[in-house]
Design a protein around this motif. Structure first.
Motif, mmCIF file in Angstrom:
data_model
loop_
_atom_site.group_PDB
_atom_site.id
_atom_site.type_symbol
_atom_site.label_atom_id
_atom_site.label_comp_id
_atom_site.label_asym_id
_atom_site.label_seq_id
_atom_site.Cartn_x
_atom_site.Cartn_y
_atom_site.Cartn_z
ATOM 1 N N ILE A 35 6.610 3.244 -1.892
ATOM 2 C CA ILE A 35 7.956 3.104 -2.450
ATOM 3 C C ILE A 35 9.019 3.342 -1.375
ATOM 4 C CG2 ILE A 35 9.588 4.013 -4.136
ATOM 5 C CD1 ILE A 35 7.325 2.355 -5.352
ATOM 6 N N GLU A 39 11.803 0.586 -0.276
ATOM 7 C CA GLU A 39 13.237 0.875 -0.322
ATOM 8 C C GLU A 39 13.886 0.666 1.039
ATOM 9 O OE1 GLU A 39 13.506 4.161 -3.923
ATOM 10 O OE2 GLU A 39 13.255 4.862 -1.847
ATOM 11 N N THR A 73 13.210 4.488 -8.287
ATOM 12 C CA THR A 73 13.544 3.536 -7.240
ATOM 13 C C THR A 73 14.485 2.451 -7.737
ATOM 14 O OG1 THR A 73 12.616 2.160 -5.477
ATOM 15 C CG2 THR A 73 11.604 1.956 -7.655
#
Length: 287
Positions: A35, A39, A73
């Motif tokens: 993640i 990002e 997220t």
């Protein structure tokens, strides 16, 4: 950003001419690394759990880790079962909140693979879950599933077209010369076969066993129709090499955070590199 299906991500990838990375997760640090990398690159991503991950961590733990990360997220993420072995396991993953599943009937005769895949598709469609299947065998070892080099065979383009028409799957994993695990020498991919499959099959294609495949070869496969690229071994290697380096430099270290934290950062870097190779960096807003 809500949890999305793999089909949703791959449709956008097909329109944009890139591929989405599907990264295997086995523990908290690797979930966080995937993640964090997505990002940092503003990229869509697929978190996937293999048979080994489910056996090691437990389905509920994997699902909870993934959903916690996804809930925090801003990039689109799919939670995917990698190499599902049975209809029953697929149902358990759907119940656990997965947005996408793979049913791997490639070990079965064609008709039985079709029958199993259709059964999974019928259940998945009812709850809005996408389905990946496999035709042809990928060499090497995927957790507890081994395929000897002599057994491995490439996907037949005509069979692929028939399989997709009969099953209605959303994505198809094809065997074009990649292998699970570490390569002995450089892999040689059958790009012409891939082009033939892509001409006959109008759904996104998936390349398994992509760790260790040279970047130029991956880009060429994407140019010819691959829309999902699976990565596991490269992450494991980066993670464990950093663990070894930390312990070599500080053999008396007993704090897991000081050992696994740097390993997590190493995983982030390799995943970011893969995302850039796949062409999915800065594509999150297009999904």
């Amino acid at each position: 950003m809500p949890l999305v299906t793999t089909a949703h991500l791959l449709q956008a990838a097909a329109a944009g001419g890139y591929a989405v990375g599907a990264f295997n997760c086995n523990n908290m640090e690797i979930v966080q690394a995937i993640i964090t990398a997505a990002e940092a690159e503003n990229a869509p991503v697929i978190l996937q759990a293999s048979q080994g991950a489910i056996k090691y961590a437990g389905l509920d733990f994997i699902a909870a880790l993934a959903k916690t990360a996804i809930g925090r997220t801003r990039v689109p993420v799919a939670l995917h079962l990698d190499h599902g072995t049975s209809f029953e396991q697929v149902v358990r993953c759907v119940a656990a909140g997965f947005s996408s599943v793979m049913i791997d009937g490639s070990r079965l005769p064609f008709a039985e693979n079709v029958a199993l895949t259709k059964q999974v598709v019928s259940v998945a469609r009812a709850v809005g879950i996408s389905v990946e299947a496999e035709l042809g065998r990928i060499g090497g070892t995927e957790d507890n599933i081994s395929v000897a080099e002599a057994e491995a065979f490439f996907t037949d383009p005509d069979e692929a077209a028939r399989f997709v028409a009969e099953t209605g799957v959303d994505a198809l994993a094809v065997a074009i010369g990649t292998a699970h695990g570490r390569y002995k020498g450089e892999p040689r991919l059958d790009f012409e076969r891939l082009s033939q499959i892509a001409a006959k099959v109008k759904i996104p294609l998936v390349m398994h066993g992509s760790s260790g495949v040279p970047a130029d070869a991956v880009r060429e496969a994407i140019r010819r129709g691959i829309r999902k690229v699976n990565i596991d071994t490269d992450i494991r290697q980066a993670f464990t090499e950093k663990v070894r380096a930390v312990l070599a430099a500080a053999p008396d270290e007993i704090d897991p955070r000081k050992i696994l934290g740097p390993a997590r950062e190493a995983a982030v870097e390799i995943i970011r590199e893969k995302i850039r190779i796949f062409g999915s960096a800065n594509r999150a807003n297009e999904v």
